[in-house]
Design a protein around this motif. Structure first.
Motif, PDB file in Angstrom:
ATOM      1  N   VAL A 276       0.838  -1.191   0.000  1.00  0.00           N
ATOM      2  CA  VAL A 276       0.000   0.000   0.000  1.00  0.00           C
ATOM      3  C   VAL A 276       0.877   1.247   0.000  1.00  0.00           C
ATOM      4  O   VAL A 276       1.763   1.410   0.842  1.00  0.00           O
ATOM      5  N   GLY A 277       0.635   2.131  -0.956  1.00  0.00           N
ATOM      6  CA  GLY A 277       1.384   3.374  -1.031  1.00  0.00           C
ATOM      7  C   GLY A 277       2.783   3.248  -1.599  1.00  0.00           C
ATOM      8  O   GLY A 277       3.540   4.228  -1.589  1.00  0.00           O
ATOM      9  N   ARG A 278       3.138   2.068  -2.092  1.00  0.00           N
ATOM     10  CA  ARG A 278       4.482   1.871  -2.634  1.00  0.00           C
ATOM     11  C   ARG A 278       4.409   1.639  -4.141  1.00  0.00           C
ATOM     12  O   ARG A 278       3.556   0.899  -4.628  1.00  0.00           O
ATOM     13  N   ARG A 279       5.310   2.251  -4.853  1.00  0.00           N
ATOM     14  CA  ARG A 279       5.381   2.070  -6.295  1.00  0.00           C
ATOM     15  C   ARG A 279       6.254   0.871  -6.628  1.00  0.00           C
ATOM     16  O   ARG A 279       7.172   0.512  -5.883  1.00  0.00           O
ATOM     17  N   ALA A 280       5.964   0.260  -7.756  1.00  0.00           N
ATOM     18  CA  ALA A 280       6.768  -0.883  -8.197  1.00  0.00           C
ATOM     19  C   ALA A 280       8.185  -0.429  -8.515  1.00  0.00           C
ATOM     20  O   ALA A 280       8.417   0.691  -8.997  1.00  0.00           O
ATOM     21  N   VAL A 307       5.832 -14.127  12.564  1.00  0.00           N
ATOM     22  CA  VAL A 307       5.786 -13.821  13.989  1.00  0.00           C
ATOM     23  C   VAL A 307       6.278 -14.984  14.838  1.00  0.00           C
ATOM     24  O   VAL A 307       6.810 -14.784  15.944  1.00  0.00           O
ATOM     25  N   ALA A 308       6.158 -16.220  14.357  1.00  0.00           N
ATOM     26  CA  ALA A 308       6.594 -17.386  15.131  1.00  0.00           C
ATOM     27  C   ALA A 308       8.052 -17.746  14.887  1.00  0.00           C
ATOM     28  O   ALA A 308       8.616 -18.546  15.637  1.00  0.00           O
ATOM     29  N   TYR A 309       8.679 -17.164  13.859  1.00  0.00           N
ATOM     30  CA  TYR A 309      10.067 -17.512  13.521  1.00  0.00           C
ATOM     31  C   TYR A 309      10.824 -16.223  13.203  1.00  0.00           C
ATOM     32  O   TYR A 309      11.276 -15.987  12.090  1.00  0.00           O
ATOM     33  N   GLN A 310      10.977 -15.383  14.209  1.00  0.00           N
ATOM     34  CA  GLN A 310      11.562 -14.063  14.006  1.00  0.00           C
ATOM     35  C   GLN A 310      13.070 -14.106  13.832  1.00  0.00           C
ATOM     36  O   GLN A 310      13.671 -13.089  13.482  1.00  0.00           O
ATOM     37  N   ASP A 311      13.679 -15.260  14.067  1.00  0.00           N
ATOM     38  CA  ASP A 311      15.119 -15.379  13.834  1.00  0.00           C
ATOM     39  C   ASP A 311      15.439 -15.815  12.407  1.00  0.00           C
ATOM     40  O   ASP A 311      16.605 -15.961  12.054  1.00  0.00           O
ATOM     41  N   CYS A 312      14.408 -15.989  11.582  1.00  0.00           N
ATOM     42  CA  CYS A 312      14.605 -16.415  10.190  1.00  0.00           C
ATOM     43  C   CYS A 312      14.090 -15.309   9.264  1.00  0.00           C
ATOM     44  O   CYS A 312      12.872 -15.198   9.045  1.00  0.00           O
ATOM     45  N   PRO A 313      14.975 -14.461   8.746  1.00  0.00           N
ATOM     46  CA  PRO A 313      14.519 -13.384   7.853  1.00  0.00           C
ATOM     47  C   PRO A 313      13.978 -13.939   6.539  1.00  0.00           C
ATOM     48  O   PRO A 313      14.504 -14.898   5.984  1.00  0.00           O
ATOM     49  N   LEU A 314      12.912 -13.318   6.062  1.00  0.00           N
ATOM     50  CA  LEU A 314      12.265 -13.726   4.830  1.00  0.00           C
ATOM     51  C   LEU A 314      12.144 -12.519   3.899  1.00  0.00           C
ATOM     52  O   LEU A 314      12.408 -11.386   4.294  1.00  0.00           O
ATOM     53  N   THR A 315      11.753 -12.785   2.673  1.00  0.00           N
ATOM     54  CA  THR A 315      11.496 -11.727   1.699  1.00  0.00           C
ATOM     55  C   THR A 315      10.124 -11.954   1.093  1.00  0.00           C
ATOM     56  O   THR A 315       9.802 -13.067   0.671  1.00  0.00           O
ATOM     57  N   LEU A 316       9.324 -10.902   1.076  1.00  0.00           N
ATOM     58  CA  LEU A 316       8.008 -10.950   0.446  1.00  0.00           C
ATOM     59  C   LEU A 316       8.093 -10.233  -0.898  1.00  0.00           C
ATOM     60  O   LEU A 316       8.374  -9.037  -0.966  1.00  0.00           O
ATOM     61  N   ILE A 317       7.884 -10.992  -1.979  1.00  0.00           N
ATOM     62  CA  ILE A 317       7.898 -10.445  -3.332  1.00  0.00           C
ATOM     63  C   ILE A 317       6.447 -10.272  -3.776  1.00  0.00           C
ATOM     64  O   ILE A 317       5.672 -11.233  -3.781  1.00  0.00           O
ATOM     65  N   ILE A 318       6.094  -9.057  -4.153  1.00  0.00           N
ATOM     66  CA  ILE A 318       4.733  -8.748  -4.588  1.00  0.00           C
ATOM     67  C   ILE A 318       4.764  -8.490  -6.087  1.00  0.00           C
ATOM     68  O   ILE A 318       5.363  -7.523  -6.545  1.00  0.00           O
TER      69      ILE A 318
END
Length: 451
Positions: A276-280, A307-318
């Motif tokens: 929301v509010g972010r350009r591609a 929230v259950a695995y905060q020690d494992c960074p992830l990336t969300l690609i939209i």
């Protein structure tokens, strides 16, 4: 007659097109036949090889796996009862199990994964998905359970100008549950890794969670961390994500837009709010496998955490679609993403998941897996794994080095002049039809010459 100059064991010899692909099938099956020869009588081994060829020759969605029909193709229509008994003896034999075929397919998949790994800039993808086999008219066959009918869902779909259907509720029929695993690259053709059938009723009772865990452990043992596991939204859950992250499996999971994640400021919000509010950050024209056309897509990506695995960074690609009304893809991954190029590579990897959908469709329609009418579970699983073996062979014919041979095969056995047929990059349906036509012609010639 069309001829090839083949390589390998047939180097220097010219073979007719039908004989060439007969030899390809024999080469594919030879290691397995040598192994079965140590367990079974030679006549059963010959029946096994003949059954694989008969499964290619018999094209009928309604009767493709009837033993009486296969028996007539194994020998001849006049000897159909004898052929049926030979196939029945093969399936009833307690000296071999379906696990032998699973192990052989796993070995083939492992070799293929190593070949993909050696190619530059080629991700090794393991595509996961689930389906069902509907047996609406069956009641007594072992292992049948209630499955949601996709056929009924299509028939009940409201069409303009016609009356509404009597119900919109899901229709359940007898059937089997089914999980498929397919190996693929970004540019390379797919290869079958595993088909697994299961039932939710006694005496073969199990549930989906143990089946998924079994297949995940099997894939870990076979491929290690060389593959990227690609999942649809049906696998999005805290438990499944934890199983993958705890063992540091590489994953690419389509995340439902309503499911929540932590952003960089530690705020818990739905995936749909991350954009929301972010350009591609970039856009591309990509090939839509479903619509068969070029579409414009744009993407942005952001670091996140579960929230259950905060020690494992992830990336969300939209990945946003070009047309209004279509939902974006929310792809969750633990792969390293630092540039738009890496993000686009993962978008293309998820788009390859359509191959496993095509695999189920081909198995049901072209290989007639839903027509199996065997009573006992073990015999049924053996026959279905033999069909899976035939499907794995057909997929090997999509290799790029075989393209000149495939074009000759299609001209000889399944000539088409339509633009759509000629422009199909992987014409697996035409390949199977051409093989059936040529194999049937070879069999007829052999009968006439022997007579």
């Amino acid at each position: 007659m069309f001829y090839f100059t083949t390589n390998g064991s047939a180097a220097g010899r010219d073979l007719p097109v039908g004989d060439f692909f007969c030899e390809r099938l024999q080469t594919f099956l030879t290691p397995l036949l040598f192994f079965l020869d140590q367990l079974l009588d030679r006549r059963l081994v010959n029946t096994f090889a003949g059954l694989c060829e008969s499964l290619i020759r018999l094209r009928s969605r309604a009767t493709g796996l009837y033993l009486s029909e296969l028996g007539s193709y194994l020998l001849s229509p006049a000897q159909a009862p004898a052929g049926t008994k030979r196939i029945s003896n093969l399936l009833r034999s307690s000296k071999w199990q379906e696990q032998h075929l699973i192990n052989y397919l796993a070995l083939q998949a492992q070799v293929y994964a190593q070949q993909l790994q050696h190619l530059k800039k080629e991700l090794v993808l393991l595509l996961w998905d689930e389906s069902v086999q509907e047996k609406a008219e069956s009641l007594q066959s072992e292992g049948l359970c209630a499955v949601r009918s996709s056929k009924a869902q299509r028939l009940l779909r409201i069409k303009k100008g016609y009356y509404e259907p009597p119900t919109r509720k899901p229709v359940h029929v007898p059937g089997l549950r089914w999980v498929g695993l397919l190996l693929a690259g970004l540019q390379q053709p797919p290869q079958l890794a595993r088909f697994r059938w299961w039932s939710s009723r006694q005496p073969q009772f199990t549930s989906l969670a143990p089946v998924r865990l079994e297949l995940l452990n099997w894939a870990r043992e076979l491929f290690g961390r060389t593959v990227l596991h690609v999942f649809d939204r049906g696998y999005a859950s805290k438990e499944w994500l934890g199983l993958l992250l705890n063992q540091q499996d590489r994953l690419l999971l389509r995340w439902p837009s309503a499911y929540k994640l932590l952003d960089g400021q530690g705020r818990l919000k739905r995936a749909s709010l991350f954009s929301v509010g972010r350009r591609a950050t970039s856009s591309q024209k990509v090939w839509d496998l479903v619509g068969k056309c070029q579409v414009k897509r744009s993407l942005l990506w952001q670091r996140c955490w579960h929230v259950a695995y905060q020690d494992c960074p992830l990336t969300l690609i939209i990945c946003r679609p070009g047309k209004a009304g279509r939902q974006p893809w929310y792809l969750l991954t633990n792969e390293k993403v630092e540039t738009d190029k890496q993000a686009w590579q993962l978008v293309h990897a998820y788009a390859r998941r359509w191959q496993i959908e095509q695999s189920f469709r081909f198995s049901k329609s072209e290989l007639a897996m839903e027509s199996c009418r065997l009573w006992f579970w073990e015999n049924k699983m053996k026959l279905l794994q033999i069909v899976a073996l035939v499907y794995a062979f057909l997929l090997t014919l999509l290799a790029k080095e075989l393209q000149p041979h495939i074009q000759t095969l299609l001209r000889a056995g399944c000539h088409r002049t339509g633009k759509r047929a000629r422009n199909t990059p992987n014409p697996l349906y035409r390949i199977r039809l051409a093989l059936a036509n040529l194999f049937n012609q070879l069999n007829l010639n052999n009968i006439q010459s022997s007579g």
